[in-house]
Design a protein around this motif. Structure first.
Motif, PDB file in Angstrom:
ATOM      1  N   LYS A  32       7.236  -4.688  -7.239  1.00  0.00           N
ATOM      2  CA  LYS A  32       5.769  -4.589  -7.253  1.00  0.00           C
ATOM      3  C   LYS A  32       5.221  -4.359  -5.851  1.00  0.00           C
ATOM      4  O   LYS A  32       4.305  -3.553  -5.658  1.00  0.00           O
ATOM      5  N   SER A  33       5.793  -5.063  -4.872  1.00  0.00           N
ATOM      6  CA  SER A  33       5.303  -4.867  -3.500  1.00  0.00           C
ATOM      7  C   SER A  33       5.629  -3.456  -3.006  1.00  0.00           C
ATOM      8  O   SER A  33       4.814  -2.833  -2.320  1.00  0.00           O
ATOM      9  N   LYS A  34       6.791  -2.905  -3.370  1.00  0.00           N
ATOM     10  CA  LYS A  34       7.129  -1.523  -2.994  1.00  0.00           C
ATOM     11  C   LYS A  34       6.144  -0.547  -3.637  1.00  0.00           C
ATOM     12  O   LYS A  34       5.709   0.415  -3.018  1.00  0.00           O
ATOM     13  N   GLN A  35       5.806  -0.792  -4.898  1.00  0.00           N
ATOM     14  CA  GLN A  35       4.854   0.087  -5.576  1.00  0.00           C
ATOM     15  C   GLN A  35       3.487   0.020  -4.901  1.00  0.00           C
ATOM     16  O   GLN A  35       2.818   1.046  -4.743  1.00  0.00           O
ATOM     17  N   LYS A  36       3.078  -1.170  -4.509  1.00  0.00           N
ATOM     18  CA  LYS A  36       1.786  -1.299  -3.828  1.00  0.00           C
ATOM     19  C   LYS A  36       1.801  -0.563  -2.491  1.00  0.00           C
ATOM     20  O   LYS A  36       0.821   0.094  -2.121  1.00  0.00           O
ATOM     21  N   ILE A  37       2.928  -0.687  -1.759  1.00  0.00           N
ATOM     22  CA  ILE A  37       3.039   0.016  -0.466  1.00  0.00           C
ATOM     23  C   ILE A  37       3.006   1.510  -0.680  1.00  0.00           C
ATOM     24  O   ILE A  37       2.303   2.247   0.035  1.00  0.00           O
ATOM     25  N   ASP A  38       3.758   2.017  -1.680  1.00  0.00           N
ATOM     26  CA  ASP A  38       3.754   3.448  -1.976  1.00  0.00           C
ATOM     27  C   ASP A  38       2.359   3.918  -2.381  1.00  0.00           C
ATOM     28  O   ASP A  38       1.901   4.996  -1.979  1.00  0.00           O
ATOM     29  N   LYS A  39       1.679   3.124  -3.152  1.00  0.00           N
ATOM     30  CA  LYS A  39       0.323   3.449  -3.593  1.00  0.00           C
ATOM     31  C   LYS A  39      -0.616   3.544  -2.382  1.00  0.00           C
ATOM     32  O   LYS A  39      -1.408   4.488  -2.267  1.00  0.00           O
ATOM     33  N   TRP A  40      -0.506   2.588  -1.486  1.00  0.00           N
ATOM     34  CA  TRP A  40      -1.353   2.565  -0.297  1.00  0.00           C
ATOM     35  C   TRP A  40      -1.074   3.777   0.589  1.00  0.00           C
ATOM     36  O   TRP A  40      -1.991   4.428   1.082  1.00  0.00           O
ATOM     37  N   GLU A  41       0.209   4.114   0.774  1.00  0.00           N
ATOM     38  CA  GLU A  41       0.572   5.268   1.594  1.00  0.00           C
ATOM     39  C   GLU A  41       0.085   6.565   0.967  1.00  0.00           C
ATOM     40  O   GLU A  41      -0.396   7.460   1.655  1.00  0.00           O
ATOM     41  N   SER A  42       0.211   6.670  -0.362  1.00  0.00           N
ATOM     42  CA  SER A  42      -0.248   7.896  -1.009  1.00  0.00           C
ATOM     43  C   SER A  42      -1.767   8.013  -0.926  1.00  0.00           C
ATOM     44  O   SER A  42      -2.305   9.119  -0.801  1.00  0.00           O
ATOM     45  N   MET A  43      -2.475   6.908  -0.953  1.00  0.00           N
ATOM     46  CA  MET A  43      -3.922   6.959  -0.826  1.00  0.00           C
ATOM     47  C   MET A  43      -4.318   7.362   0.594  1.00  0.00           C
ATOM     48  O   MET A  43      -5.312   8.070   0.791  1.00  0.00           O
TER      49      MET A  43
ATOM     50  N   GLU B 291      -2.633   9.391   2.472  1.00  0.00           N
ATOM     51  CA  GLU B 291      -2.362  10.824   2.596  1.00  0.00           C
ATOM     52  C   GLU B 291      -3.332  11.655   1.764  1.00  0.00           C
ATOM     53  O   GLU B 291      -3.331  12.877   1.856  1.00  0.00           O
ATOM     54  N   GLY B 292      -4.105  11.018   0.929  1.00  0.00           N
ATOM     55  CA  GLY B 292      -5.084  11.725   0.125  1.00  0.00           C
ATOM     56  C   GLY B 292      -4.539  12.151  -1.223  1.00  0.00           C
ATOM     57  O   GLY B 292      -5.160  12.937  -1.930  1.00  0.00           O
ATOM     58  N   LYS B 293      -3.403  11.675  -1.584  1.00  0.00           N
ATOM     59  CA  LYS B 293      -2.808  12.019  -2.878  1.00  0.00           C
ATOM     60  C   LYS B 293      -3.373  11.084  -3.959  1.00  0.00           C
ATOM     61  O   LYS B 293      -4.120  10.161  -3.677  1.00  0.00           O
ATOM     62  N   SER B 294      -2.969  11.345  -5.159  1.00  0.00           N
ATOM     63  CA  SER B 294      -3.398  10.514  -6.269  1.00  0.00           C
ATOM     64  C   SER B 294      -2.851   9.110  -6.092  1.00  0.00           C
ATOM     65  O   SER B 294      -1.735   8.906  -5.626  1.00  0.00           O
ATOM     66  N   PHE B 295      -3.621   8.138  -6.483  1.00  0.00           N
ATOM     67  CA  PHE B 295      -3.185   6.762  -6.296  1.00  0.00           C
ATOM     68  C   PHE B 295      -2.171   6.338  -7.344  1.00  0.00           C
ATOM     69  O   PHE B 295      -1.679   5.228  -7.312  1.00  0.00           O
ATOM     70  N   LYS B 296      -1.848   7.224  -8.288  1.00  0.00           N
ATOM     71  CA  LYS B 296      -0.869   6.881  -9.311  1.00  0.00           C
ATOM     72  C   LYS B 296       0.551   7.143  -8.841  1.00  0.00           C
ATOM     73  O   LYS B 296       1.484   7.028  -9.602  1.00  0.00           O
TER      74      LYS B 296
END
Length: 182
Positions: A108-119, A121-126
């Motif tokens: 879950k923490s990895k997913q949150k980190i990936d989500k934050w990084e993608s946000m 970069e301007g990518k979709s938060f999914k």
């Protein structure tokens, strides 16, 4: 003196009487209540037999006197070993559960980190599963479709009574109770 004479008369009459009155009374009792007495005797016999059968079981289960101290110690050691084994199994299951929980928390923490990084970069938060669309493709997907008339909707397979093919309304029967009026 008269009292002495009365008691003497009663004693003499009792000595002279035979047992014929007793026989007649017993015969009357048996003739009136005979079946009740028979059933009462049978019931008492059955209850006594049941109690006598139960008594040896109780004596066998509760052995006479104190139990052997060696057998008591063995039984307690066996119970302690069984408890220890069950506790070890429970501890092992708890350790596995905690490990799975840690893995889930890390994921879950990895997913949150990936989500934050993608946000950032301007990518979709999914996540990285969706590729960002070009602005041309995004604008073409938002074009409104013209409304069509009701005839074409019915010809497309829509039927209000079928309950399917779109529409969230469905016919339901009314209440069964009396009408609420005033």
């Amino acid at each position: 003196m008269e009292a002495d004479e009365d008691t003497a008369d009663i004693k003499s009459t009792l000595k002279n009487q035979d047992l014929s009155f007793l026989q007649s009374n017993v015969a009357v009792l048996l003739s009136e209540y005979g079946w009740y007495l028979v059933f009462l005797c049978i019931g008492i016999y059955v209850v006594l037999q049941h109690l006598l059968k139960k008594r040896p079981r109780q004596e066998q289960s509760g052995t006479s006197g104190d139990p052997d101290p060696v057998s008591v110690v063995r039984r307690q050691e066996a119970m302690e070993a069984a408890r220890k084994k069950m506790q070890e199994e429970l501890d092992a299951k708890a350790a596995l559960f905690l490990e799975k929980q840690r893995e889930l928390d890390e994921e879950k923490s990895k997913q949150k980190i990936d989500k934050w990084e993608s946000m950032k970069e301007g990518k979709s938060f999914k996540g990285n599963s969706k590729i960002s669309q070009n602005s041309d493709e995004a604008s073409s997907s938002t074009v409104l479709k013209p409304k069509s008339d009701k005839k074409t909707l019915r010809n497309d397979g829509y039927s209000p009574l079928s309950g399917g093919a779109g529409g969230s309304c469905a016919w339901r029967p009314g209440r069964r109770g009396p009408s609420a009026g005033g």
